[in-house]
Design a protein around this motif. Structure first.
Motif, PDB file in Angstrom:
ATOM      1  N   ASN A  77       3.738  -2.566  -9.454  1.00 25.10           N
ATOM      2  CA  ASN A  77       4.168  -2.415  -8.144  1.00 25.10           C
ATOM      3  C   ASN A  77       4.505  -1.738  -7.471  1.00 25.10           C
ATOM      4  OD1 ASN A  77       3.234  -5.113  -8.402  1.00 25.10           O
ATOM      5  ND2 ASN A  77       5.713  -6.216  -8.759  1.00 25.10           N
ATOM      6  N   ALA A  78       4.942  -0.632  -8.226  1.00 26.92           N
ATOM      7  CA  ALA A  78       5.871   0.763  -7.755  1.00 26.92           C
ATOM      8  C   ALA A  78       4.647   1.451  -6.931  1.00 26.92           C
ATOM      9  CB  ALA A  78       6.644   1.237  -8.947  1.00 26.92           C
ATOM     10  N   MET A  79       3.333   1.081  -7.753  1.00 22.86           N
ATOM     11  CA  MET A  79       2.369   2.011  -7.964  1.00 22.86           C
ATOM     12  C   MET A  79       1.346   1.534  -6.249  1.00 22.86           C
ATOM     13  SD  MET A  79       2.676   5.038  -7.964  1.00 22.86           S
ATOM     14  CE  MET A  79       1.023   5.444  -7.686  1.00 22.86           C
ATOM     15  N   SER A 106      -9.832   0.559 -10.172  1.00 17.48           N
ATOM     16  CA  SER A 106      -8.188   0.612  -9.831  1.00 17.48           C
ATOM     17  C   SER A 106      -8.125  -0.066  -8.256  1.00 17.48           C
ATOM     18  CB  SER A 106      -7.770   2.029  -9.629  1.00 17.48           C
ATOM     19  OG  SER A 106      -7.873   2.807 -10.854  1.00 17.48           O
ATOM     20  N   CYS A 107      -7.187  -0.903  -8.017  1.00 20.08           N
ATOM     21  CA  CYS A 107      -6.823  -2.021  -6.148  1.00 20.08           C
ATOM     22  C   CYS A 107      -6.199  -1.134  -5.829  1.00 20.08           C
ATOM     23  CB  CYS A 107      -7.459  -3.202  -6.161  1.00 20.08           C
ATOM     24  SG  CYS A 107      -7.183  -3.302  -5.109  1.00 20.08           S
ATOM     25  N   ALA A 108      -6.521  -0.250  -5.241  1.00 22.43           N
ATOM     26  CA  ALA A 108      -5.026   0.747  -4.264  1.00 22.43           C
ATOM     27  C   ALA A 108      -4.922  -0.001  -2.758  1.00 22.43           C
ATOM     28  CB  ALA A 108      -4.639   2.284  -3.632  1.00 22.43           C
ATOM     29  N   ALA A 109      -3.566  -0.744  -2.333  1.00 22.61           N
ATOM     30  CA  ALA A 109      -3.074  -1.682  -1.477  1.00 22.61           C
ATOM     31  C   ALA A 109      -1.843  -1.621  -0.495  1.00 22.61           C
ATOM     32  CB  ALA A 109      -2.181  -2.506  -2.178  1.00 22.61           C
ATOM     33  N   SER A 110      -1.850  -1.339   1.055  1.00 23.15           N
ATOM     34  CA  SER A 110      -1.201  -0.798   1.635  1.00 23.15           C
ATOM     35  C   SER A 110      -0.127  -1.629   1.535  1.00 23.15           C
ATOM     36  CB  SER A 110      -2.187  -0.594   2.830  1.00 23.15           C
ATOM     37  OG  SER A 110      -2.272  -2.035   3.252  1.00 23.15           O
ATOM     38  N   GLY A 111       0.673  -1.438   2.644  1.00 19.76           N
ATOM     39  CA  GLY A 111       1.349  -2.080   3.363  1.00 19.76           C
ATOM     40  C   GLY A 111       3.193  -2.000   1.536  1.00 19.76           C
ATOM     41  N   ARG A 112       4.048  -2.537   2.330  1.00 18.69           N
ATOM     42  CA  ARG A 112       5.698  -2.536   1.826  1.00 18.69           C
ATOM     43  C   ARG A 112       5.523  -3.682   1.193  1.00 18.69           C
ATOM     44  NH1 ARG A 112       9.952  -0.855   5.608  1.00 18.69           N
ATOM     45  NH2 ARG A 112       8.539  -2.949   6.888  1.00 18.69           N
TER      46      ARG A 112
END
Length: 117
Positions: free
Chosen positions: A74-76, A21-27
């Motif tokens: 994209n929601a996560m 998994s790769c979690a990204a910050s930002g909106r």
């Protein structure tokens, strides 16, 4: 700007499966094309897989086609790499990257995947 944090790497036996998994910050995650690269010891970093902004288009290196699947939520704010039928040659540090609409590239810190034979 976006920050990327990979997770899910571990030791797995050859033939096994693993999901990174790769979690990204930002909106604005949906405005980035996302990809996975890997680097084995003594080798150059190589492309593994990529996915378009909305997830409709994917692209894979020949070496992983049919075994790896890239996806995104994209929601996560997360991109995934599902790896199956792992081989010892898949062992590497795996890096997540994001490419903005302007072509700016961001990298995660990398995560180790070890495949035992």
């Amino acid at each position: 700007q976006v920050q990327l944090v990979e997770s899910g790497g571990r030791l797995v036996q050859a033939g096994g499966s693993l999901r990174l998994s790769c979690a990204a910050s930002g909106r604005t995650f949906s405005s980035y094309a996302m990809g996975w690269f890997r680097q084995a010891p003594g080798k150059q970093r190589e492309f593994v897989a990529a996915i378009s902004y909305g997830g409709a288009n994917t692209h894979y290196a020949d070496s992983v086609k049919g075994r790896f699947t890239i996806s995104r939520d994209n929601a996560m704010n997360t991109v995934y790499l599902q790896m199956s039928s792992l081989k010892p040659e898949d062992a590497a540090v795996y890096y997540c990257n994001a490419v903005s609409l302007l072509g700016v590239i961001y990298w995660g810190q990398g995560i180790q995947v070890t495949v035992s034979s």
